[in-house]
Design a protein around this motif. Structure first.
Motif, PDB file in Angstrom:
ATOM      1  N   ALA A   1       5.845   9.511  11.986  1.00  0.00           N
ATOM      2  CA  ALA A   1       6.691  10.576  11.433  1.00  0.00           C
ATOM      3  C   ALA A   1       7.941  10.787  12.281  1.00  0.00           C
ATOM      4  O   ALA A   1       9.049  10.954  11.749  1.00  0.00           O
ATOM      5  CB  ALA A   1       5.890  11.878  11.336  1.00  0.00           C
TER       6      ALA A   1
ATOM      7  N   PHE B 286      10.295   7.771  11.894  1.00  0.00           N
ATOM      8  CA  PHE B 286      11.017   7.772  10.621  1.00  0.00           C
ATOM      9  C   PHE B 286      12.119   8.827  10.614  1.00  0.00           C
ATOM     10  O   PHE B 286      13.171   8.622  10.003  1.00  0.00           O
ATOM     11  CB  PHE B 286      10.040   8.014   9.472  1.00  0.00           C
ATOM     12  CG  PHE B 286       9.027   6.919   9.307  1.00  0.00           C
ATOM     13  CD1 PHE B 286       9.340   5.617   9.657  1.00  0.00           C
ATOM     14  CD2 PHE B 286       7.766   7.191   8.824  1.00  0.00           C
ATOM     15  CE1 PHE B 286       8.408   4.595   9.525  1.00  0.00           C
ATOM     16  CE2 PHE B 286       6.829   6.182   8.684  1.00  0.00           C
ATOM     17  CZ  PHE B 286       7.144   4.876   9.037  1.00  0.00           C
TER      18      PHE B 286
ATOM     19  N   TRP C  40       5.929  13.019   5.834  1.00  0.00           N
ATOM     20  CA  TRP C  40       5.044  11.916   6.204  1.00  0.00           C
ATOM     21  C   TRP C  40       3.797  12.437   6.913  1.00  0.00           C
ATOM     22  O   TRP C  40       2.692  11.924   6.700  1.00  0.00           O
ATOM     23  CB  TRP C  40       5.781  10.907   7.078  1.00  0.00           C
ATOM     24  CG  TRP C  40       4.890   9.759   7.475  1.00  0.00           C
ATOM     25  CD1 TRP C  40       4.185   9.618   8.628  1.00  0.00           C
ATOM     26  CD2 TRP C  40       4.575   8.618   6.677  1.00  0.00           C
ATOM     27  NE1 TRP C  40       3.458   8.455   8.616  1.00  0.00           N
ATOM     28  CE2 TRP C  40       3.682   7.814   7.425  1.00  0.00           C
ATOM     29  CE3 TRP C  40       4.976   8.180   5.415  1.00  0.00           C
ATOM     30  CZ2 TRP C  40       3.181   6.615   6.938  1.00  0.00           C
ATOM     31  CZ3 TRP C  40       4.468   6.982   4.940  1.00  0.00           C
ATOM     32  CH2 TRP C  40       3.589   6.223   5.698  1.00  0.00           C
TER      33      TRP C  40
ATOM     34  N   GLY D 144       1.740  11.239   4.176  1.00  0.00           N
ATOM     35  CA  GLY D 144       1.738   9.815   4.486  1.00  0.00           C
ATOM     36  C   GLY D 144       0.340   9.266   4.701  1.00  0.00           C
ATOM     37  O   GLY D 144      -0.563   9.956   5.189  1.00  0.00           O
ATOM     38  N   ARG D 145       0.158   8.023   4.302  1.00  0.00           N
ATOM     39  CA  ARG D 145      -1.130   7.347   4.459  1.00  0.00           C
ATOM     40  C   ARG D 145      -0.946   6.056   5.250  1.00  0.00           C
ATOM     41  O   ARG D 145       0.051   5.353   5.077  1.00  0.00           O
ATOM     42  CB  ARG D 145      -1.744   7.027   3.092  1.00  0.00           C
ATOM     43  CG  ARG D 145      -2.048   8.265   2.256  1.00  0.00           C
ATOM     44  CD  ARG D 145      -2.644   7.888   0.915  1.00  0.00           C
ATOM     45  NE  ARG D 145      -2.898   9.055   0.097  1.00  0.00           N
ATOM     46  CZ  ARG D 145      -3.372   9.006  -1.153  1.00  0.00           C
ATOM     47  NH1 ARG D 145      -3.653   7.823  -1.696  1.00  0.00           N
ATOM     48  NH2 ARG D 145      -3.567  10.120  -1.828  1.00  0.00           N
TER      49      ARG D 145
ATOM     50  N   TRP E  48      -0.175   2.681   3.502  1.00  0.00           N
ATOM     51  CA  TRP E  48       1.179   2.418   2.998  1.00  0.00           C
ATOM     52  C   TRP E  48       2.033   1.708   4.041  1.00  0.00           C
ATOM     53  O   TRP E  48       3.009   1.055   3.703  1.00  0.00           O
ATOM     54  CB  TRP E  48       1.866   3.711   2.603  1.00  0.00           C
ATOM     55  CG  TRP E  48       1.230   4.434   1.462  1.00  0.00           C
ATOM     56  CD1 TRP E  48       0.280   3.950   0.605  1.00  0.00           C
ATOM     57  CD2 TRP E  48       1.480   5.772   1.058  1.00  0.00           C
ATOM     58  NE1 TRP E  48      -0.061   4.909  -0.304  1.00  0.00           N
ATOM     59  CE2 TRP E  48       0.640   6.038  -0.064  1.00  0.00           C
ATOM     60  CE3 TRP E  48       2.317   6.781   1.526  1.00  0.00           C
ATOM     61  CZ2 TRP E  48       0.637   7.269  -0.714  1.00  0.00           C
ATOM     62  CZ3 TRP E  48       2.319   8.007   0.874  1.00  0.00           C
ATOM     63  CH2 TRP E  48       1.486   8.249  -0.236  1.00  0.00           C
ATOM     64  N   LEU E  49       1.683   1.875   5.292  1.00  0.00           N
ATOM     65  CA  LEU E  49       2.519   1.381   6.387  1.00  0.00           C
ATOM     66  C   LEU E  49       1.906   0.115   6.958  1.00  0.00           C
ATOM     67  O   LEU E  49       0.812   0.141   7.520  1.00  0.00           O
ATOM     68  CB  LEU E  49       2.640   2.449   7.476  1.00  0.00           C
ATOM     69  CG  LEU E  49       3.552   2.135   8.661  1.00  0.00           C
ATOM     70  CD1 LEU E  49       4.973   1.907   8.193  1.00  0.00           C
ATOM     71  CD2 LEU E  49       3.503   3.267   9.671  1.00  0.00           C
TER      72      LEU E  49
ATOM     73  N   PHE F 141       5.354   1.054   1.367  1.00  0.00           N
ATOM     74  CA  PHE F 141       6.053   2.093   2.115  1.00  0.00           C
ATOM     75  C   PHE F 141       7.481   2.252   1.619  1.00  0.00           C
ATOM     76  O   PHE F 141       7.944   3.369   1.376  1.00  0.00           O
ATOM     77  CB  PHE F 141       6.070   1.756   3.605  1.00  0.00           C
ATOM     78  CG  PHE F 141       7.019   2.595   4.402  1.00  0.00           C
ATOM     79  CD1 PHE F 141       6.652   3.857   4.846  1.00  0.00           C
ATOM     80  CD2 PHE F 141       8.308   2.146   4.703  1.00  0.00           C
ATOM     81  CE1 PHE F 141       7.528   4.641   5.571  1.00  0.00           C
ATOM     82  CE2 PHE F 141       9.182   2.923   5.420  1.00  0.00           C
ATOM     83  CZ  PHE F 141       8.797   4.176   5.862  1.00  0.00           C
TER      84      PHE F 141
ATOM     85  N   ARG G  74       7.908   4.177  -1.850  1.00  0.00           N
ATOM     86  CA  ARG G  74       7.603   5.612  -1.790  1.00  0.00           C
ATOM     87  C   ARG G  74       8.579   6.355  -0.884  1.00  0.00           C
ATOM     88  O   ARG G  74       9.064   7.441  -1.223  1.00  0.00           O
ATOM     89  CB  ARG G  74       6.170   5.811  -1.285  1.00  0.00           C
ATOM     90  CG  ARG G  74       5.102   5.334  -2.255  1.00  0.00           C
ATOM     91  CD  ARG G  74       3.714   5.432  -1.623  1.00  0.00           C
ATOM     92  NE  ARG G  74       2.647   5.141  -2.557  1.00  0.00           N
ATOM     93  CZ  ARG G  74       2.206   3.928  -2.859  1.00  0.00           C
ATOM     94  NH1 ARG G  74       2.766   2.871  -2.268  1.00  0.00           N
ATOM     95  NH2 ARG G  74       1.224   3.757  -3.728  1.00  0.00           N
ATOM     96  N   PHE G  75       8.856   5.769   0.279  1.00  0.00           N
ATOM     97  CA  PHE G  75       9.703   6.466   1.247  1.00  0.00           C
ATOM     98  C   PHE G  75      11.138   6.574   0.731  1.00  0.00           C
ATOM     99  O   PHE G  75      11.783   7.619   0.899  1.00  0.00           O
ATOM    100  CB  PHE G  75       9.677   5.714   2.578  1.00  0.00           C
ATOM    101  CG  PHE G  75      10.258   6.475   3.731  1.00  0.00           C
ATOM    102  CD1 PHE G  75       9.562   7.522   4.316  1.00  0.00           C
ATOM    103  CD2 PHE G  75      11.501   6.141   4.248  1.00  0.00           C
ATOM    104  CE1 PHE G  75      10.086   8.222   5.385  1.00  0.00           C
ATOM    105  CE2 PHE G  75      12.039   6.831   5.317  1.00  0.00           C
ATOM    106  CZ  PHE G  75      11.328   7.886   5.890  1.00  0.00           C
TER     107      PHE G  75
END
Length: 343
Positions: free
Chosen positions: A139, A142, A188, A192-193, A196-197, A319, A322-323
């Motif tokens: 987080a 980002f 996130w 956030g999951r 996804w990353l 990622f 969605r991001f």
């Protein structure tokens, strides 16, 4: 006398198998075929494209594609060099001492730290990836990724020059960009999951007994070659939009206050202008409102075609989709709120 953290780092490094270093320096198994394809396919595509469209349009496409790539390349070099330096020379404990331990507080601190990196979005992606590899919460990384291209001194100075006598525009860009980066970091943390990353597999941190300069070289080479290809893909997509969309479309949307905001947000994504230059593009769009032009400058450094491609290549497609979508929505809302007050 070594501290507990230093002993833990050395113990973890000593316990890593040597095979972990191999991916950073090895070539793909079928690298000769990949090399031939990289040399032949782009030229073939340009020949076929040149036969189907007019020569001026093809020249415009080539000019835009080349300009976007050349404009972003120095900052990609800066980002990958900085990423390699962080990977090889900066101990992980430094980040844990600088950032607050609570992730909810680390996010705004990391967002504000974006002011120290004088680069564009191409530089921020490999740096954020390196920070995550060194143990920084995603987080916070980002938040730094989004804020660094938008609030650094070079960008704010360029904005002041592009909008002379309009300090409110500079302040609005600073606040809206910082607010967007912070909100996205908190989102996130909330939504956030981990699945996804998917960060690129790479060597992270200094291994005891190895040369730091050799580790820097390997990390720099890996990140630059990995991100450079996605930069070219994004530049080609931006050039295609520039050639395909006629100028009359701009006049259609500029008459509506809200449609103009959404249109310039989409235009910022598609044009993929470097953050150091987007203020001059925004100032030239005189038919649009100040709020719409602010949205163009806030969205562009955080979400554009080359950045989406870089994120997909570095963190994974799940990622990036969605991001990028969430960042676009938050950036538009923050621009509308802050711009409505200040402009």
């Amino acid at each position: 006398m070594q501290t507990t953290e230093e002993l833990a780092e050395e113990t973890a490094a000593a316990g890593r198998p040597e095979a972990e270093e191999a991916p950073a320096g090895e070539l793909p198994r079928f690298w000769p075929l990949l090399l031939v394809a990289a040399a032949v396919l782009p030229g073939t595509a340009l020949v076929l494209l040149g036969q189907s469209i007019s020569k001026p349009a093809l020249q415009a496409w080539q000019t835009v594609c080349l300009s976007v790539t050349v404009q972003a390349l120095p900052f990609l070099l800066l980002g990958t060099a900085l990423s390699g330096a962080i990977n090889a020379f900066v101990p992980a404990r430094v980040f844990h001492r600088v950032l607050p331990r609570r992730p909810v507080l680390a996010v705004p601190v990391a967002g504000a730290a974006g002011v120290v990196l004088p680069g564009c979005e191409c530089a921020s992606v490999p740096v954020a990836n390196s920070l995550i590899g060194r143990g920084v919460t995603p987080a916070a990384a980002f938040a730094f990724l989004l804020s660094a291209p938008a609030i650094n001194p070079v960008v704010l100075t360029a904005t002041a020059i592009a909008f002379p006598g309009r300090p409110a525009m500079v302040l609005a860009r600073l606040l809206a960009s910082l607010a967007t980066a912070t909100v996205m970091g908190w989102l996130w943390l909330w939504l956030g999951r981990a699945e996804w990353l998917k960060p690129a597999v790479r060597h992270t941190g200094h291994h005891a007994g190895h040369s730091r300069w050799s580790e820097f070289r390997r990390a720099f080479q890996h990140d630059f070659l990995h991100a450079g290809g996605f930069l070219v893909i994004g530049a080609m997509a931006a050039a295609t939009f520039n050639v395909a969309v006629p100028p009359s479309v701009l006049d259609t949307f500029s008459s509506s206050p809200w449609l103009s905001v959404l249109f310039l947000a989409a235009l910022a994504i598609l044009l993929a202008v470097c953050s150091e230059a987007d203020a001059f593009v925004a100032s030239s769009l005189t038919g649009f409102s100040p709020l719409a032009r602010l949205t163009f400058m806030v969205v562009g450094p955080m979400v554009d075609l080359k950045l989406i491609a870089l994120q997909a290549g570095t963190f994974g497609r799940a990622f990036a989709v969605r991001f990028s979508a969430a960042t676009t929505a938050v950036a538009i809302l923050c621009s509308a709120l802050i711009g409505g007050i200040l402009l």
